[in-house]
Motif scaffolding. Sequence first.
Motif, short mmCIF file in Angstrom:
data_model
loop_
_atom_site.label_atom_id
_atom_site.label_comp_id
_atom_site.label_asym_id
_atom_site.label_seq_id
_atom_site.Cartn_x
_atom_site.Cartn_y
_atom_site.Cartn_z
N ILE A 58 18.61 0.31 -32.07
CA ILE A 58 17.43 0.66 -32.88
C ILE A 58 17.87 1.29 -34.20
O ILE A 58 17.19 1.15 -35.22
CB ILE A 58 16.51 1.62 -32.10
CG1 ILE A 58 15.91 0.91 -30.88
CG2 ILE A 58 15.39 2.15 -32.99
CD1 ILE A 58 15.07 1.79 -30.01
N ILE A 59 19.03 1.93 -34.19
CA ILE A 59 19.53 2.60 -35.39
C ILE A 59 20.29 1.58 -36.23
O ILE A 59 21.32 1.05 -35.80
CB ILE A 59 20.46 3.77 -35.04
CG1 ILE A 59 19.76 4.75 -34.08
CG2 ILE A 59 20.93 4.50 -36.30
CD1 ILE A 59 20.65 5.82 -33.53
N VAL A 116 18.84 -0.35 -45.70
CA VAL A 116 18.53 -1.68 -46.23
C VAL A 116 18.78 -2.77 -45.18
O VAL A 116 18.03 -3.73 -45.08
CB VAL A 116 19.37 -1.96 -47.50
CG1 VAL A 116 19.12 -3.37 -48.01
CG2 VAL A 116 19.04 -0.94 -48.58
N SER A 117 19.82 -2.60 -44.37
CA SER A 117 20.14 -3.62 -43.36
C SER A 117 19.02 -3.77 -42.33
O SER A 117 18.87 -4.82 -41.71
CB SER A 117 21.46 -3.29 -42.66
OG SER A 117 21.34 -2.12 -41.86
N ALA A 118 18.22 -2.71 -42.16
CA ALA A 118 17.09 -2.81 -41.24
C ALA A 118 16.11 -3.88 -41.69
O ALA A 118 15.41 -4.49 -40.87
CB ALA A 118 16.38 -1.47 -41.14
N LEU A 119 16.06 -4.12 -43.00
CA LEU A 119 15.13 -5.12 -43.53
C LEU A 119 15.76 -6.49 -43.64
O LEU A 119 15.07 -7.47 -43.96
CB LEU A 119 14.64 -4.68 -44.92
CG LEU A 119 13.93 -3.33 -44.99
CD1 LEU A 119 13.55 -3.00 -46.43
CD2 LEU A 119 12.70 -3.33 -44.11
N THR A 120 17.05 -6.59 -43.39
CA THR A 120 17.73 -7.87 -43.57
C THR A 120 18.28 -8.48 -42.28
O THR A 120 18.59 -9.66 -42.25
CB THR A 120 18.90 -7.72 -44.56
OG1 THR A 120 19.84 -6.76 -44.05
CG2 THR A 120 18.39 -7.25 -45.92
N LEU A 168 10.93 -0.89 -37.92
CA LEU A 168 9.91 0.11 -37.59
C LEU A 168 10.48 1.53 -37.71
O LEU A 168 9.83 2.43 -38.23
CB LEU A 168 9.40 -0.14 -36.17
CG LEU A 168 8.26 0.74 -35.68
CD1 LEU A 168 7.02 0.55 -36.53
CD2 LEU A 168 7.95 0.43 -34.21
N PHE A 169 11.71 1.71 -37.24
CA PHE A 169 12.36 3.02 -37.28
C PHE A 169 12.50 3.52 -38.72
O PHE A 169 12.14 4.66 -39.04
CB PHE A 169 13.74 2.90 -36.60
CG PHE A 169 14.54 4.17 -36.60
CD1 PHE A 169 14.18 5.24 -35.80
CD2 PHE A 169 15.67 4.29 -37.40
CE1 PHE A 169 14.92 6.42 -35.79
CE2 PHE A 169 16.42 5.45 -37.40
CZ PHE A 169 16.04 6.52 -36.60
N VAL A 170 13.02 2.67 -39.59
CA VAL A 170 13.20 3.04 -40.99
C VAL A 170 11.85 3.25 -41.68
O VAL A 170 11.68 4.18 -42.48
CB VAL A 170 14.03 1.97 -41.73
CG1 VAL A 170 14.03 2.22 -43.24
CG2 VAL A 170 15.46 1.95 -41.21
#
Length: 428
Positions: free
Chosen positions: A146-147, A152-156, A164-166
């Motif tokens: 989840i981390i 930015v990588s959370a969106l890619t 969701l976490f970010v």
Amino acid sequence: MIPPTATAPVRPPRWWQHLYLQVVVAIVLGAIIGHVWPDTGKALKPLGDGFIKLVKMVIAPVIFLTVVGGIAGMRELGAVGRVAAKALGYFLVVSTIALFVGLAVANVVRPGAGMGIDPATLNAGAVADYAHQAHETTLVGFLMAIIPTTMVSALTEGSILQTLFVAILFGISLSLVGEPARPVFDLIERLTLIVFRIVGILMRVAPIGAFGAIAFTVGQYGAGSLVQLGGLVATFYATSILFVVVVLGIIARLHGFSILKLIAYLKAELLLVLGTSSSEAALPNLMTKLEAAGCDRAVVGLVVPTGYSFNLDGTNIYMTLAALFIAQACGVHLSFGNQLALMAVAMLSSKGAAGVTGAGFITLAATLSIVPSVPVAGMALILGVDRFMSECRSLTNFIGNAVAAIVVARWEGRLDRARLDATLAGSR
């Protein structure tokens, strides 16, 4: 000529312009081509894959912008944690009911009884890849995943929970900064309008995606594969319908709306899920429609993406039903205690493999690998029809998350009841 201050009347779409009708026609044509010309149907697979990739391309921005805008617009930050806690509590209860329903139906109908399959004769290699993925996916690994590596990588990287976490962190921070962050909040609002316009453009090619996906499914697996295991497939579909109409129907009625009217309202999205066998294909539209029906944006943004990983009603029904089918087919007797243990394992494994391609089959492998009395090789029995059951899993998961968002919104007092009633009453 229309005066500059006047608004041009919006002409309702003609009957052939309705998305649900276009998707229906596409599904029928795709099934025919896949059945009559199987090789052509298989060759059309890129159409379905391409459409799903297009939708996944915008899922992360949709979730990020919706959640950030919703949280930043809340006056009370404590509401964020409260919504999340209520949603997770709801998911736990309803998911447990789904597991029980699958278990009960499997014991009553006994779809695998009398098959007399010798596990030694099964092709274990056919499911080896799924078993390996299940072994690699643990609950701890899921939580750590989840981390994201970076914000930015959370969106890619395409992970819903990372996005969701970010988004939650960003939204809370935006709210805490207050007035100095007002320009950023305004930018978020404007970007949301643009991204949802992109979603609207992509939905115009949805029939093409559904056409290619269903043509491939029928061409690759063939309707004939349903004959041998038709009882299992029919039992699963009937159980899922029972769960939606009775269990979700009661939940909906207790919260002041009709499950059948909700299904009618979401018919275009449900047909899209059916055609592509992916509930993610309709995720952006689901969020848009729930907001339009009176659900608060922040609630929708928190509940729906989280539900896509934690509220998998169809997958839960499938796991207990399929596990008992394999046990019955292989002549393995499971006591009531064994079945309860199986259900507990399924509850955990369904969270550990969330978001993985083919998650239903992988979570089943994870469950069976921890319950040694049922042979994992038995999964080879249902490999040929799993794709057909995947569609039902996705449909049930999709409806379950729509209900969850409305229920949590009502619990929070963030549901416009009059608007919901008017919207559902007007669906046809």
